[in-house]
Design a protein around this motif. Sequence first.
Motif, PDB file in Angstrom:
ATOM      1  N   ASP A 193      51.501  23.798  30.243  1.00 59.37           N
ATOM      2  CA  ASP A 193      51.312  25.063  29.536  1.00 59.37           C
ATOM      3  C   ASP A 193      50.959  24.765  28.086  1.00 59.37           C
ATOM      4  OD1 ASP A 193      51.287  27.616  28.634  1.00 59.37           O
ATOM      5  OD2 ASP A 193      53.433  27.994  28.885  1.00 59.37           O
ATOM      6  N   VAL A 194      49.826  25.289  27.625  1.00 58.50           N
ATOM      7  CA  VAL A 194      49.372  24.947  26.276  1.00 58.50           C
ATOM      8  C   VAL A 194      49.944  25.873  25.211  1.00 58.50           C
ATOM      9  CG1 VAL A 194      47.252  23.833  27.029  1.00 58.50           C
ATOM     10  CG2 VAL A 194      47.280  26.293  26.677  1.00 58.50           C
ATOM     11  N   ALA A 195      50.573  26.979  25.613  1.00 60.66           N
ATOM     12  CA  ALA A 195      51.213  27.856  24.625  1.00 60.66           C
ATOM     13  C   ALA A 195      52.286  27.083  23.885  1.00 60.66           C
ATOM     14  CB  ALA A 195      51.812  29.071  25.307  1.00 60.66           C
ATOM     15  N   GLY A 196      52.257  27.133  22.578  1.00 64.89           N
ATOM     16  CA  GLY A 196      53.204  26.389  21.761  1.00 64.89           C
ATOM     17  C   GLY A 196      52.693  25.032  21.322  1.00 64.89           C
ATOM     18  N   GLN A 197      51.600  24.559  21.921  1.00 63.27           N
ATOM     19  CA  GLN A 197      51.022  23.283  21.513  1.00 63.27           C
ATOM     20  C   GLN A 197      50.048  23.500  20.353  1.00 63.27           C
ATOM     21  OE1 GLN A 197      49.891  20.413  24.552  1.00 63.27           O
ATOM     22  NE2 GLN A 197      50.699  21.771  26.153  1.00 63.27           N
ATOM     23  N   SER A 198      49.727  22.424  19.671  1.00 68.66           N
ATOM     24  CA  SER A 198      48.895  22.517  18.462  1.00 68.66           C
ATOM     25  C   SER A 198      47.417  22.365  18.786  1.00 68.66           C
ATOM     26  CB  SER A 198      49.298  21.434  17.452  1.00 68.66           C
ATOM     27  OG  SER A 198      50.584  21.683  16.940  1.00 68.66           O
ATOM     28  N   ILE A 199      46.620  23.078  18.016  1.00 66.60           N
ATOM     29  CA  ILE A 199      45.167  22.933  18.056  1.00 66.60           C
ATOM     30  C   ILE A 199      44.698  22.739  16.617  1.00 66.60           C
ATOM     31  CG2 ILE A 199      44.679  25.408  17.894  1.00 66.60           C
ATOM     32  CD1 ILE A 199      42.433  24.886  19.957  1.00 66.60           C
ATOM     33  N   THR A 200      43.742  21.846  16.411  1.00 64.59           N
ATOM     34  CA  THR A 200      43.320  21.445  15.064  1.00 64.59           C
ATOM     35  C   THR A 200      41.811  21.569  14.927  1.00 64.59           C
ATOM     36  OG1 THR A 200      45.151  19.867  14.932  1.00 64.59           O
ATOM     37  CG2 THR A 200      43.355  19.583  13.352  1.00 64.59           C
ATOM     38  N   ILE A 201      41.364  22.007  13.763  1.00 62.36           N
ATOM     39  CA  ILE A 201      39.942  21.980  13.422  1.00 62.36           C
ATOM     40  C   ILE A 201      39.746  20.818  12.456  1.00 62.36           C
ATOM     41  CG2 ILE A 201      37.961  23.252  12.566  1.00 62.36           C
ATOM     42  CD1 ILE A 201      39.225  24.458  15.065  1.00 62.36           C
ATOM     43  N   GLU A 202      39.310  19.716  12.976  1.00 65.23           N
ATOM     44  CA  GLU A 202      39.172  18.485  12.198  1.00 65.23           C
ATOM     45  C   GLU A 202      37.989  18.578  11.240  1.00 65.23           C
ATOM     46  OE1 GLU A 202      37.955  14.778  14.269  1.00 65.23           O
ATOM     47  OE2 GLU A 202      39.987  14.129  13.778  1.00 65.23           O
ATOM     48  N   GLY A 203      38.203  18.203   9.991  1.00 67.42           N
ATOM     49  CA  GLY A 203      37.148  18.230   8.985  1.00 67.42           C
ATOM     50  C   GLY A 203      37.079  19.528   8.206  1.00 67.42           C
ATOM     51  N   LEU A 204      37.824  20.553   8.622  1.00 70.44           N
ATOM     52  CA  LEU A 204      37.760  21.845   7.944  1.00 70.44           C
ATOM     53  C   LEU A 204      38.350  21.770   6.540  1.00 70.44           C
ATOM     54  CD1 LEU A 204      36.866  24.792   8.398  1.00 70.44           C
ATOM     55  CD2 LEU A 204      39.185  25.302   9.181  1.00 70.44           C
ATOM     56  N   GLU A 205      39.207  20.794   6.299  1.00 74.90           N
ATOM     57  CA  GLU A 205      39.846  20.687   4.986  1.00 74.90           C
ATOM     58  C   GLU A 205      38.843  20.404   3.874  1.00 74.90           C
ATOM     59  OE1 GLU A 205      39.858  16.706   7.032  1.00 74.90           O
ATOM     60  OE2 GLU A 205      40.493  18.748   7.567  1.00 74.90           O
ATOM     61  N   THR A 206      37.661  19.913   4.215  1.00 73.01           N
ATOM     62  CA  THR A 206      36.638  19.622   3.200  1.00 73.01           C
ATOM     63  C   THR A 206      35.586  20.726   3.096  1.00 73.01           C
ATOM     64  OG1 THR A 206      35.253  18.413   4.775  1.00 73.01           O
ATOM     65  CG2 THR A 206      36.946  17.156   3.605  1.00 73.01           C
ATOM     66  N   GLN A 207      35.761  21.816   3.855  1.00 76.73           N
ATOM     67  CA  GLN A 207      34.777  22.891   3.874  1.00 76.73           C
ATOM     68  C   GLN A 207      35.314  24.123   3.148  1.00 76.73           C
ATOM     69  OE1 GLN A 207      31.890  22.051   4.974  1.00 76.73           O
ATOM     70  NE2 GLN A 207      32.478  20.163   6.041  1.00 76.73           N
ATOM     71  N   LYS A 208      34.414  25.082   2.867  1.00 76.80           N
ATOM     72  CA  LYS A 208      34.798  26.303   2.159  1.00 76.80           C
ATOM     73  C   LYS A 208      34.960  27.506   3.078  1.00 76.80           C
ATOM     74  CE  LYS A 208      32.553  25.065  -2.212  1.00 76.80           C
ATOM     75  NZ  LYS A 208      31.544  25.465  -3.227  1.00 76.80           N
ATOM     76  N   ASN A 209      34.529  27.375   4.324  1.00 74.19           N
ATOM     77  CA  ASN A 209      34.566  28.540   5.208  1.00 74.19           C
ATOM     78  C   ASN A 209      35.727  28.436   6.197  1.00 74.19           C
ATOM     79  OD1 ASN A 209      33.263  26.390   6.412  1.00 74.19           O
ATOM     80  ND2 ASN A 209      32.236  27.704   7.882  1.00 74.19           N
ATOM     81  N   ASP A 210      35.856  29.458   7.047  1.00 71.91           N
ATOM     82  CA  ASP A 210      36.971  29.556   7.978  1.00 71.91           C
ATOM     83  C   ASP A 210      36.488  29.387   9.410  1.00 71.91           C
ATOM     84  OD1 ASP A 210      38.304  30.253   5.661  1.00 71.91           O
ATOM     85  OD2 ASP A 210      38.294  32.393   6.110  1.00 71.91           O
ATOM     86  N   VAL A 211      37.448  29.285  10.301  1.00 72.21           N
ATOM     87  CA  VAL A 211      37.175  29.293  11.741  1.00 72.21           C
ATOM     88  C   VAL A 211      38.101  30.322  12.372  1.00 72.21           C
ATOM     89  CG1 VAL A 211      37.326  28.011  13.905  1.00 72.21           C
ATOM     90  CG2 VAL A 211      36.357  26.911  11.871  1.00 72.21           C
TER      91      VAL A 211
END
Length: 329
Positions: A90-108
């Motif tokens: 079950d993936v509920a409660g598990q983490s999902i990451t947007i890698e590289g977003l920390e260097t960008q100005k926009n959102d996901v």
Amino acid sequence: MKFILGLLYALLFAWSAGNAAAHALDPGYLEIRQISPDAWSVHWRKPDVNGQPMAIDVVLPDSCTPASGPDPMSDGRAWVSSWIVECRADVAGQSITIEGLETQKNDVLFRWHPLQAESATLRFTSDITAQRIPSEQTAWSVFIAYFQLGFEHILEGWDHLLFVFALFILVRDPWRLVGAVTAFTLAHSITLALATLGVLNVPGPPVEAVIALSIVFLAMEIVKGGEGRFRLSKQKPWIVCFGFGLLHGLGFAGALAEIGLPSNDIPEALLAFNLGVEAGQLSFVGALAVLVLVWRFTALPISQTATLVTAYGIGSVSMYWLIERVGGF
């Protein structure tokens, strides 16, 4: 005069930066939809940056394979890839990451659609690149996410801001300005809702070109404002603003279509996005009003020459947009 010219140069600089990376300011979009107890479909949309996909990637929970999909394909505005993953737990409660977003100005924006639970919406930013997948979500969290998207969209929409800036210069009477802004808001709210719900379907490029033309019109009205003749744009600006607001609402709808609406929370998301747009617009007008008051208390009145120079600057930028957008048909 220096104050107005400073505002103009700031807007021109912002326009240059925004024009150079216009697509990079579009939000990314990730959608994961459950299709069986162990299988999920993944739709991943990365913003375009100078003809290449933005350097960000989604990192799925460890229990899901494959961890990444096929190479993205361009749809003309962004880079899209879709694939199927199998998750052993079950993936509920598990983490999902947007890698590289920390260097960008926009959102996901992330939409989560499980079979046996309510859909959920998460918003990733450069400060929040990893989050746990919720097992449930309230309408309030959807409202907050779309309000923030609307607020940021208007502050990054240089053409919409330039229209408001030109309107601010043109209409000197505070009550007429309030009436014009109210009419503009009402009009773009109507077409935003109708277009988003599929009642109206207008191609995006002509809408964007006419939005640029609306700014050219206001710039011309500023230049001709001292001729002493009756001008509808100055005496009854709410009529003009209502008409142009209908067009700008279609532009907002195009941006919202790129982001996507949650199927189970369309009214909340639509209302929140529109309120966010309005909050951003009012913040901009308020900032302009404060700057003008500070200037008038500390220096000489704004001269007619400065107003004309600003109008020609606004007209030049908007004409460039108009030619560029018509040429892109």
